[in-house]
Design an enzyme around this catalytic site. Sequence first.
Site, PDB file in Angstrom:
ATOM      1  N   ASP A 229      54.072  33.401  39.051  1.00 62.19           N
ATOM      2  CA  ASP A 229      52.929  34.272  39.328  1.00 62.19           C
ATOM      3  C   ASP A 229      52.500  34.947  38.026  1.00 62.19           C
ATOM      4  OD1 ASP A 229      50.947  35.632  40.753  1.00 62.19           O
ATOM      5  OD2 ASP A 229      52.308  37.021  41.744  1.00 62.19           O
TER       6      ASP A 229
ATOM      7  N   ASP B 246      42.602  38.983  34.954  1.00 60.44           N
ATOM      8  CA  ASP B 246      43.512  39.427  36.031  1.00 60.44           C
ATOM      9  C   ASP B 246      42.850  39.149  37.357  1.00 60.44           C
ATOM     10  OD1 ASP B 246      45.408  40.579  37.614  1.00 60.44           O
ATOM     11  OD2 ASP B 246      45.116  42.612  36.897  1.00 60.44           O
TER      12      ASP B 246
ATOM     13  N   ASP C 260      41.469  38.417  44.444  1.00 57.11           N
ATOM     14  CA  ASP C 260      40.741  39.684  44.324  1.00 57.11           C
ATOM     15  C   ASP C 260      40.779  40.237  42.906  1.00 57.11           C
ATOM     16  OD1 ASP C 260      43.613  39.962  45.140  1.00 57.11           O
ATOM     17  OD2 ASP C 260      43.234  42.060  44.658  1.00 57.11           O
TER      18      ASP C 260
ATOM     19  N   HIS D  95      41.529  45.105  33.870  1.00 59.88           N
ATOM     20  CA  HIS D  95      41.111  46.298  34.611  1.00 59.88           C
ATOM     21  C   HIS D  95      40.151  47.168  33.805  1.00 59.88           C
ATOM     22  CE1 HIS D  95      44.727  46.414  37.633  1.00 59.88           C
ATOM     23  NE2 HIS D  95      44.385  45.201  37.290  1.00 59.88           N
TER      24      HIS D  95
ATOM     25  N   GLU E 120      45.891  41.889  46.147  1.00 58.41           N
ATOM     26  CA  GLU E 120      46.975  42.284  45.232  1.00 58.41           C
ATOM     27  C   GLU E 120      46.669  43.595  44.540  1.00 58.41           C
ATOM     28  OE1 GLU E 120      49.479  42.657  41.677  1.00 58.41           O
ATOM     29  OE2 GLU E 120      47.303  42.586  41.731  1.00 58.41           O
TER      30      GLU E 120
ATOM     31  N   HIS F  21      46.070  35.723  42.466  1.00 56.87           N
ATOM     32  CA  HIS F  21      45.343  36.423  43.528  1.00 56.87           C
ATOM     33  C   HIS F  21      43.844  36.271  43.324  1.00 56.87           C
ATOM     34  CE1 HIS F  21      44.670  39.978  40.880  1.00 56.87           C
ATOM     35  NE2 HIS F  21      45.904  39.771  40.495  1.00 56.87           N
TER      36      HIS F  21
HETATM   37 ZN   LIG Z   1      46.741  40.684  38.830  1.00 60.60          ZN
END
Ligand SMILES: [Zn+2]
Length: 553
Positions: A243, A182, A149, A523, A216, A147
């Site tokens: 993924d 991520d 984002d 994150h 996502e 992804h």
């Molecule tokens: Zn992710």
Amino acid sequence: MMQSFETRIVGFIVVGFFIVFSVFWSFPEESGAAVKCPETKPHRPSNFDSHKATLSKILHSKEFRNASVMKLQAAIRTRTEVYDDDPISVEEDLTYWSKFEKFEQLLKSTFPLFYSKTTLHKVNYHGLVYIWEGSDLYLKPLVLMAHQDTVPVSNITLSQWEHDPFSGDYDGENVYGRGIADCKDQLIGLLEAAEELINNGFSPRRTIIYSFGFDEEVGGPRNKNAEWLEAKYGKDSMYAILDEGGVNLDTIQGVKMSVPGTAEKGYMDLKIILETPGGHSSIPPKHTSIGMIGEMIVELERTEFPTYFTEKNPAFWEYVCVAEHSPDMDSSVKKSILSAGHNQKANEVARKYIDVDLGKGFVVKSTRALDIITGGVKANALPEYVELTVNVRIAMEETVDTVTRRVLATIEPVIDRYHLGLALDLDGRQEIKPRKPAGNCLVKVVQAVPPAPLTPTRGNHWNIFAGTIHHVYEDLVAPDSTGLIVAPGIGSGNTDTKYYWNLTEHIYRYRPGLLPGVYSKEHGINEYIPMDSHLHLIAFYYEYILSVDETDD
Ligand SMILES: [Zn+2]
Ligand SMILES: *[C@@H]1O[C@H](CO)[C@@H](O)[C@H](O)[C@H]1NC(C)=O
Ligand SMILES: *[C@@H]1O[C@H](CO)[C@@H](O)[C@H](O)[C@H]1NC(C)=O
Ligand SMILES: *[C@@H]1O[C@H](CO)[C@@H](O)[C@H](O)[C@H]1NC(C)=O
């Protein structure tokens, strides 16, 4: 996606609550032999020799490493944060979403060979679907995902970053930045692998599709890529999907493990809404709606979901592999895990070991977290409306229906104690206990995704996938090393793959690299990846594409 559940339970709920909180299920009569960790062997493409030099360049060349660092840095500098309250419609606010236009322009200028060989389809404006057409259209395409984002950076913790989160600092070993782990490294790495393959003369027999979403991190409501692919190619039309996710290279109880995700727990947001008559706070009833919901909270936190340790959960095999190979694990625990498939007592020991001793209850049961509470508006007015939001992650052995029923059964004593009415809204409203003057409770399922279908972990698809992990790590990265165990595992969160279930049963959630996500501070503050890890990732995709291209499945 969210709206339809496979069965309707409402009718049964009305009949009454006969929920049994402890789990009983019957085991096969025969006292079968202990299960074994399924073994996988290194797999490499037959044309490996003509690609050996390129793989060696990817892993060891200073120039390649330098160029690769700069690509990652550019991707970090092109910011693509998304927020929970972003406008749902892309069309209505094209300017707001234009950061993804910039990101796509960056990809275009960075990967000219890839752009020259693929056709790009923009789905819902910023969903990117690249089709690299193969020469044999009878072969099912391979889908590679990531992804675009990232989650935002909190202004409050910004000062704790040792490296500016949007500069992509490289200290000779690690690259830092929001989204590097991520999962911009994965997105960029996929394209770097393609660029190198093209550069080395590769053109696919099997079509390869790159599919990159752009929301996502906020659940993917704008992601129409899978729908688009299903409309174009049909159901069960893909060879496999790869993924983000999983755990690569961790040492678990002394065993070197790689644990790709072959299923995902389900997801549910549920609101418990309690409405009671208002009034003046000077003449209050014994309990207000806040007090009553407080009692429900106590019950909900006291009542845990039951534990399971069955083959429906891929982590069953992860723990079997650890038990079989661990030099550290207590021998009686080992024995219990290995006989847990046919012995009820052993199964209980295994569940308790994972839940209590390891503190990893989320692996063997559904979980609930009480996350938001609102209610009351004024100090001298009784609260008329209280709302509690509960997030539930559903174990493979349960369904949206069964966990909802468990929540209802848990709050039921409080409903009865205070003579309240009760209704359930699970895709349609149903009265369970008639409306009462004392107050009425509504349990409303606002969002639900059932547990993902289980990816097969026997047969050619899995052998090529797991075998490539062995080959990259045991023969290329650390030549002649052995003892890596590749075992399936369960994802406790959801990825964009939840939209792709109709396309194939072979879905792998796996990000190659040196570190499991948690150690990369995904994150979090100072998110980073070791540059070596990124190079391993490129080598993995490179080899996996070659091997999948030559198989006829
Ligand atoms: Zn992710
Ligand atoms: C890569 O090489 C260029 C040119 O030699 C240099 O300017 C740049 O600083 C290098 N980047 C890294 C990350 O080493
Ligand atoms: C964080 O700070 C930046 C720069 O001062 C500002 O533009 C942005 O709106 C702030 N974000 C939030 C969520 O407060
Ligand atoms: C998959 O197929 C079913 C049945 O045709 C359909 O209802 C559903 O919307 C499709 N898509 C997803 C993402 O499950």
